[in-house]
Design a protein around this motif. Structure first.
Motif, PDB file in Angstrom:
ATOM      1  N   ILE A 195      -5.938  18.278  -4.043  1.00  0.00           N
ATOM      2  CA  ILE A 195      -6.776  17.497  -3.060  1.00  0.00           C
ATOM      3  C   ILE A 195      -6.363  16.119  -3.103  1.00  0.00           C
ATOM      4  O   ILE A 195      -6.162  15.465  -2.226  1.00  0.00           O
ATOM      5  CB  ILE A 195      -8.127  17.608  -3.590  1.00  0.00           C
ATOM      6  N   LYS A 196      -5.985  15.555  -4.298  1.00  0.00           N
ATOM      7  CA  LYS A 196      -5.537  14.103  -4.538  1.00  0.00           C
ATOM      8  C   LYS A 196      -4.165  14.109  -3.587  1.00  0.00           C
ATOM      9  O   LYS A 196      -4.016  12.982  -3.076  1.00  0.00           O
ATOM     10  CB  LYS A 196      -5.452  13.755  -5.975  1.00  0.00           C
ATOM     11  N   VAL A 197      -3.395  14.985  -3.923  1.00  0.00           N
ATOM     12  CA  VAL A 197      -1.999  15.012  -2.991  1.00  0.00           C
ATOM     13  C   VAL A 197      -2.254  14.847  -1.604  1.00  0.00           C
ATOM     14  O   VAL A 197      -1.531  13.985  -1.126  1.00  0.00           O
ATOM     15  CB  VAL A 197      -1.090  16.130  -3.765  1.00  0.00           C
ATOM     16  N   ALA A 198      -3.142  15.709  -1.042  1.00  0.00           N
ATOM     17  CA  ALA A 198      -3.314  15.746   0.351  1.00  0.00           C
ATOM     18  C   ALA A 198      -3.856  14.277   0.946  1.00  0.00           C
ATOM     19  O   ALA A 198      -3.518  13.922   1.907  1.00  0.00           O
ATOM     20  CB  ALA A 198      -4.115  16.954   0.605  1.00  0.00           C
ATOM     21  N   ASP A 199      -4.799  13.809   0.027  1.00  0.00           N
ATOM     22  CA  ASP A 199      -5.581  12.797   0.222  1.00  0.00           C
ATOM     23  C   ASP A 199      -4.378  11.627   0.392  1.00  0.00           C
ATOM     24  O   ASP A 199      -4.396  10.624   1.589  1.00  0.00           O
ATOM     25  CB  ASP A 199      -6.567  12.351  -0.598  1.00  0.00           C
ATOM     26  N   THR A 200      -3.497  11.347  -0.670  1.00  0.00           N
ATOM     27  CA  THR A 200      -2.572  10.550  -0.646  1.00  0.00           C
ATOM     28  C   THR A 200      -1.553  10.457   0.373  1.00  0.00           C
ATOM     29  O   THR A 200      -1.025   9.504   1.052  1.00  0.00           O
ATOM     30  CB  THR A 200      -1.827  10.507  -2.182  1.00  0.00           C
ATOM     31  N   GLN A 201      -1.045  11.758   0.699  1.00  0.00           N
ATOM     32  CA  GLN A 201      -0.211  12.025   1.896  1.00  0.00           C
ATOM     33  C   GLN A 201      -1.020  11.494   3.168  1.00  0.00           C
ATOM     34  O   GLN A 201      -0.198  10.606   3.901  1.00  0.00           O
ATOM     35  CB  GLN A 201       0.233  13.243   1.998  1.00  0.00           C
ATOM     36  N   ALA A 202      -2.019  11.772   3.322  1.00  0.00           N
ATOM     37  CA  ALA A 202      -2.908  11.336   4.564  1.00  0.00           C
ATOM     38  C   ALA A 202      -3.115   9.863   4.793  1.00  0.00           C
ATOM     39  O   ALA A 202      -2.622   9.236   5.652  1.00  0.00           O
ATOM     40  CB  ALA A 202      -4.310  11.893   4.702  1.00  0.00           C
ATOM     41  N   GLN A 203      -3.204   9.272   3.568  1.00  0.00           N
ATOM     42  CA  GLN A 203      -3.226   7.639   3.524  1.00  0.00           C
ATOM     43  C   GLN A 203      -1.839   7.032   3.633  1.00  0.00           C
ATOM     44  O   GLN A 203      -1.911   6.056   4.415  1.00  0.00           O
ATOM     45  CB  GLN A 203      -3.824   7.247   2.093  1.00  0.00           C
ATOM     46  N   TYR A 204      -0.836   7.797   3.227  1.00  0.00           N
ATOM     47  CA  TYR A 204       0.330   7.161   3.345  1.00  0.00           C
ATOM     48  C   TYR A 204       0.904   7.211   4.907  1.00  0.00           C
ATOM     49  O   TYR A 204       1.493   6.019   5.379  1.00  0.00           O
ATOM     50  CB  TYR A 204       1.611   8.043   2.472  1.00  0.00           C
ATOM     51  N   GLN A 205       0.455   8.269   5.368  1.00  0.00           N
ATOM     52  CA  GLN A 205       0.573   8.434   6.801  1.00  0.00           C
ATOM     53  C   GLN A 205       0.039   7.412   7.881  1.00  0.00           C
ATOM     54  O   GLN A 205       0.810   6.726   8.776  1.00  0.00           O
ATOM     55  CB  GLN A 205       0.546   9.930   7.455  1.00  0.00           C
ATOM     56  N   ALA A 206      -1.237   7.037   7.516  1.00  0.00           N
ATOM     57  CA  ALA A 206      -1.814   6.232   8.069  1.00  0.00           C
ATOM     58  C   ALA A 206      -1.598   4.879   8.100  1.00  0.00           C
ATOM     59  O   ALA A 206      -1.306   4.124   9.024  1.00  0.00           O
ATOM     60  CB  ALA A 206      -3.302   6.114   7.626  1.00  0.00           C
ATOM     61  N   ALA A 207      -1.032   4.458   6.796  1.00  0.00           N
ATOM     62  CA  ALA A 207      -0.279   3.166   6.451  1.00  0.00           C
ATOM     63  C   ALA A 207       1.182   3.120   7.309  1.00  0.00           C
ATOM     64  O   ALA A 207       1.447   2.070   7.949  1.00  0.00           O
ATOM     65  CB  ALA A 207      -0.115   2.821   5.071  1.00  0.00           C
ATOM     66  N   ALA A 208       1.756   4.264   7.349  1.00  0.00           N
ATOM     67  CA  ALA A 208       3.041   4.104   7.970  1.00  0.00           C
ATOM     68  C   ALA A 208       2.751   3.979   9.733  1.00  0.00           C
ATOM     69  O   ALA A 208       3.453   3.474  10.288  1.00  0.00           O
ATOM     70  CB  ALA A 208       3.854   5.550   7.643  1.00  0.00           C
ATOM     71  N   ARG A 217       0.777  -1.303  -0.014  1.00  0.00           N
ATOM     72  CA  ARG A 217       0.085   0.158   0.108  1.00  0.00           C
ATOM     73  C   ARG A 217       1.017   1.199  -0.103  1.00  0.00           C
ATOM     74  O   ARG A 217       0.644   2.065  -0.718  1.00  0.00           O
ATOM     75  CB  ARG A 217      -0.906  -0.016   1.195  1.00  0.00           C
ATOM     76  N   MET A 218       1.919   1.218   0.907  1.00  0.00           N
ATOM     77  CA  MET A 218       2.690   2.245   0.614  1.00  0.00           C
ATOM     78  C   MET A 218       3.677   2.457  -0.403  1.00  0.00           C
ATOM     79  O   MET A 218       3.992   3.591  -0.809  1.00  0.00           O
ATOM     80  CB  MET A 218       3.648   2.413   2.109  1.00  0.00           C
ATOM     81  N   SER A 219       3.961   1.598  -0.998  1.00  0.00           N
ATOM     82  CA  SER A 219       4.521   1.608  -2.177  1.00  0.00           C
ATOM     83  C   SER A 219       3.495   2.043  -3.477  1.00  0.00           C
ATOM     84  O   SER A 219       3.964   3.137  -4.179  1.00  0.00           O
ATOM     85  CB  SER A 219       4.986  -0.138  -2.808  1.00  0.00           C
ATOM     86  N   TRP A 220       2.568   1.647  -3.548  1.00  0.00           N
ATOM     87  CA  TRP A 220       1.332   2.266  -4.542  1.00  0.00           C
ATOM     88  C   TRP A 220       1.123   3.648  -4.295  1.00  0.00           C
ATOM     89  O   TRP A 220       1.085   4.647  -5.074  1.00  0.00           O
ATOM     90  CB  TRP A 220      -0.022   1.459  -4.295  1.00  0.00           C
ATOM     91  N   LEU A 221       0.995   4.121  -2.886  1.00  0.00           N
ATOM     92  CA  LEU A 221       0.769   5.504  -2.626  1.00  0.00           C
ATOM     93  C   LEU A 221       1.978   6.270  -3.061  1.00  0.00           C
ATOM     94  O   LEU A 221       1.898   7.491  -3.318  1.00  0.00           O
ATOM     95  CB  LEU A 221       0.421   5.602  -1.118  1.00  0.00           C
ATOM     96  N   SER A 222       3.169   5.765  -2.828  1.00  0.00           N
ATOM     97  CA  SER A 222       4.271   6.599  -3.354  1.00  0.00           C
ATOM     98  C   SER A 222       4.447   6.800  -4.584  1.00  0.00           C
ATOM     99  O   SER A 222       4.600   7.995  -5.222  1.00  0.00           O
ATOM    100  CB  SER A 222       5.680   5.821  -2.441  1.00  0.00           C
ATOM    101  N   ALA A 223       4.117   5.724  -5.373  1.00  0.00           N
ATOM    102  CA  ALA A 223       4.062   5.967  -6.846  1.00  0.00           C
ATOM    103  C   ALA A 223       2.960   6.832  -7.308  1.00  0.00           C
ATOM    104  O   ALA A 223       3.019   7.365  -8.492  1.00  0.00           O
ATOM    105  CB  ALA A 223       3.993   4.387  -7.461  1.00  0.00           C
ATOM    106  N   ARG A 224       1.876   6.991  -6.587  1.00  0.00           N
ATOM    107  CA  ARG A 224       0.763   7.657  -7.131  1.00  0.00           C
ATOM    108  C   ARG A 224       1.063   9.144  -6.763  1.00  0.00           C
ATOM    109  O   ARG A 224       0.975  10.120  -7.491  1.00  0.00           O
ATOM    110  CB  ARG A 224      -0.350   7.434  -6.165  1.00  0.00           C
ATOM    111  N   ASN A 244       4.169  10.210  -6.857  1.00  0.00           N
ATOM    112  CA  ASN A 244       5.263  10.738  -7.835  1.00  0.00           C
ATOM    113  C   ASN A 244       4.262  11.047  -9.442  1.00  0.00           C
ATOM    114  O   ASN A 244       4.625  12.289  -9.949  1.00  0.00           O
ATOM    115  CB  ASN A 244       5.926   9.368  -8.374  1.00  0.00           C
ATOM    116  N   VAL A 245       3.429  10.640  -9.466  1.00  0.00           N
ATOM    117  CA  VAL A 245       2.585  10.660 -10.772  1.00  0.00           C
ATOM    118  C   VAL A 245       1.713  12.031 -10.695  1.00  0.00           C
ATOM    119  O   VAL A 245       1.646  12.916 -11.393  1.00  0.00           O
ATOM    120  CB  VAL A 245       1.405   9.654 -11.266  1.00  0.00           C
ATOM    121  N   LEU A 246       1.354  12.250  -9.525  1.00  0.00           N
ATOM    122  CA  LEU A 246       0.628  13.567  -9.185  1.00  0.00           C
ATOM    123  C   LEU A 246       1.274  14.805  -9.170  1.00  0.00           C
ATOM    124  O   LEU A 246       0.745  15.712  -9.612  1.00  0.00           O
ATOM    125  CB  LEU A 246      -0.235  13.425  -7.802  1.00  0.00           C
ATOM    126  N   SER A 247       2.597  14.554  -8.594  1.00  0.00           N
ATOM    127  CA  SER A 247       3.542  15.834  -8.519  1.00  0.00           C
ATOM    128  C   SER A 247       3.759  15.898 -10.148  1.00  0.00           C
ATOM    129  O   SER A 247       4.292  17.098 -10.447  1.00  0.00           O
ATOM    130  CB  SER A 247       4.991  15.373  -7.710  1.00  0.00           C
TER     131      SER A 247
END
Length: 136
Positions: A104-117, A15-22, A24-27
Motif C-alpha cells: 500500500i505504501k509503495v503504491a501510494d509513493t508511486q502515485a505521489q511521485y507520478q503527480a510530482a513528475a 519532493r521527487m528525491s524524497w519519494l525516490s528514497a522512500r 528504495n527503503v520500502l523495497s
C-alpha cells in the motif's frame, strides 16, 4: 535565470528525491519480509515548511542589500532520516514487515511521485510557453 533557481521546480525536485528514497527503503522492507529479526523501516516525512523556507532562501531577489536586512543562511543538509516503522507486531521470527501494508505504501509513493513528475512537466511547459518556445 537558471532552472534550478526557480523555487517551484526546486520544491518538486526535492519532493521527487524524497519519494525516490522512500521507494528504495520500502523495497528493502519487501525484500526482507522473510528475514528473521528484520524491522520494517520508513523515511521520516519531510516538512513542507522547511522545504519552502529552503527554496525561498535560494530564490533570486532575496539578497541582502541593506545592513538592516536579516541574513539567512541556507541549510545545505539534504539527507533523509530513516526511522523504524513496524507495521505490525513481530511474527515468531521477530520480523515486523507486513507485505500488505508495504505494498500500500509503495503504491501510494508511486502515485505521489507520478503527480510530482506531472507537475514538474507542466511547470516546464508553462515556462516554454512564457518564453515563446516550442511545445512538446
Amino acid at each position: 535565470m537558471n532552472l534550478p533557481d526557480i523555487p517551484l521546480l526546486g520544491i518538486l525536485r526535492e519532493r521527487m528525491s524524497w519519494l525516490s528514497a522512500r521507494q528504495n527503503v520500502l523495497s528493502q522492507n519487501v525484500a526482507n519480509a522473510d528475514t528473521p529479526g528484520y524491522s520494517a523501516r520508513d523515511i521520516k516525512p519531510i516538512d513542507f515548511k522547511d522545504i519552502l523556507k529552503g527554496e525561498t532562501e535560494r530564490a533570486p531577489g532575496l539578497t541582502i542589500t541593506d545592513p538592516r536586512h536579516i541574513a539567512i543562511t541556507p541549510d545545505t543538509t539534504s539527507t533523509y532520516e530513516n526511522t523504524d516503522a513496524p507495521d505490525t507486531e513481530s511474527n515468531p521470527t521477530g520480523n515486523t514487515v507486513s507485505l500488505e501494508q508495504e505494498m500500500i505504501k509503495v503504491a501510494d509513493t508511486q502515485a505521489q511521485y507520478q503527480a510530482a513528475a506531472n507537475l514538474y512537466s507542466k511547470a516546464i511547459g508553462m515556462l516554454r510557453t512564457a518564453i515563446g518556445g516550442p511545445q512538446s
